[in-house]
Design a protein around this motif. Structure first.
Motif, short mmCIF file in Angstrom:
data_model
loop_
_atom_site.label_atom_id
_atom_site.label_comp_id
_atom_site.label_asym_id
_atom_site.label_seq_id
_atom_site.Cartn_x
_atom_site.Cartn_y
_atom_site.Cartn_z
N ASN A 104 -10.68 -19.30 -6.51
CA ASN A 104 -9.70 -18.23 -6.51
C ASN A 104 -10.08 -17.15 -5.51
O ASN A 104 -11.24 -16.75 -5.42
N TYR A 105 -9.09 -16.67 -4.79
CA TYR A 105 -9.28 -15.56 -3.85
C TYR A 105 -8.25 -14.48 -4.19
O TYR A 105 -7.07 -14.79 -4.42
N TRP A 106 -8.71 -13.23 -4.22
CA TRP A 106 -7.84 -12.11 -4.56
C TRP A 106 -7.69 -11.17 -3.37
O TRP A 106 -8.61 -11.00 -2.57
N GLY A 107 -6.53 -10.55 -3.29
CA GLY A 107 -6.34 -9.50 -2.32
C GLY A 107 -6.99 -8.21 -2.80
O GLY A 107 -7.53 -8.14 -3.90
N GLN A 108 -6.90 -7.17 -1.98
CA GLN A 108 -7.55 -5.91 -2.30
C GLN A 108 -6.74 -5.08 -3.28
O GLN A 108 -7.25 -4.10 -3.84
N GLY A 109 -5.49 -5.45 -3.49
CA GLY A 109 -4.64 -4.72 -4.41
C GLY A 109 -3.85 -3.63 -3.71
O GLY A 109 -4.29 -3.07 -2.70
N THR A 110 -2.66 -3.37 -4.24
CA THR A 110 -1.82 -2.30 -3.70
C THR A 110 -1.28 -1.48 -4.87
O THR A 110 -0.77 -2.04 -5.85
N GLN A 111 -1.44 -0.17 -4.78
CA GLN A 111 -1.03 0.72 -5.87
C GLN A 111 0.49 0.91 -5.83
O GLN A 111 1.06 1.22 -4.77
N VAL A 112 1.11 0.76 -6.99
CA VAL A 112 2.53 1.05 -7.14
C VAL A 112 2.67 2.14 -8.19
O VAL A 112 2.19 1.98 -9.32
N THR A 113 3.28 3.25 -7.83
CA THR A 113 3.47 4.36 -8.74
C THR A 113 4.97 4.63 -8.88
O THR A 113 5.66 4.87 -7.88
N VAL A 114 5.47 4.54 -10.11
CA VAL A 114 6.89 4.76 -10.36
C VAL A 114 7.05 6.14 -10.99
O VAL A 114 6.64 6.37 -12.13
N ALA A 115 7.61 7.05 -10.22
CA ALA A 115 7.76 8.44 -10.68
C ALA A 115 8.84 9.11 -9.87
O ALA A 115 9.10 8.76 -8.72
N SER A 116 9.45 10.13 -10.48
CA SER A 116 10.50 10.87 -9.75
C SER A 116 9.91 12.08 -9.05
O SER A 116 8.79 12.48 -9.29
#
Length: 116
Positions: A104-116
């Motif tokens: 298995n290989y993983w990416g570094q991740g990307t932050q998703v923030t749901v806010a107004s």
């Protein structure tokens, strides 16, 4: 060694759409599996959508069916994740994962923030 780079995260308005991309450093037909996960700090990663090669169709977690679409772009060596109607509870770090030669290989991740 396989490298993955995610992109497309950031701040998203509630109810808005999101499109994440994961670019893989090797040809996608060499992979056994590609999928998207989300992970909250301190918790295990949860699978969102996966594409299984050799003729398989994408599979989605029950909690996200109808809201997620996962598709591959063979020409770009990418797997994309599209989501609709984002909610604040969708805030998380999103990762792509591939399986190549039983590793298995993983990416570094990307932050998703749901806010107004």
């Amino acid at each position: 060694q396989v490298q993955l780079v995610e992109s497309g995260g950031g701040l998203v308005q509630p109810g808005g759409p999101l499109r994440l991309s994961c670019t893989v450093s090797i040809h996608m037909f060499s992979l056994e599996y590609m999928g998207w996960y989300r992970r909250t700090p301190g918790k295990s990663a949860r699978e969102l959508g996966a594409s299984i090669f050799s003729g398989g169709q994408p599979n989605y977690a029950d909690s996200v069916k109808g809201r997620f679409t996962s598709a591959t772009d063979d020409s770009e060596n990418t797997i994309n994740l599209q989501r609709s109607n984002l909610k604040p509870e969708d805030t998380d770090v999103y990762y792509c994962k591939v399986l190549f030669r039983r590793t298995n290989y993983w990416g570094q991740g990307t932050q998703v923030t749901v806010a107004s």
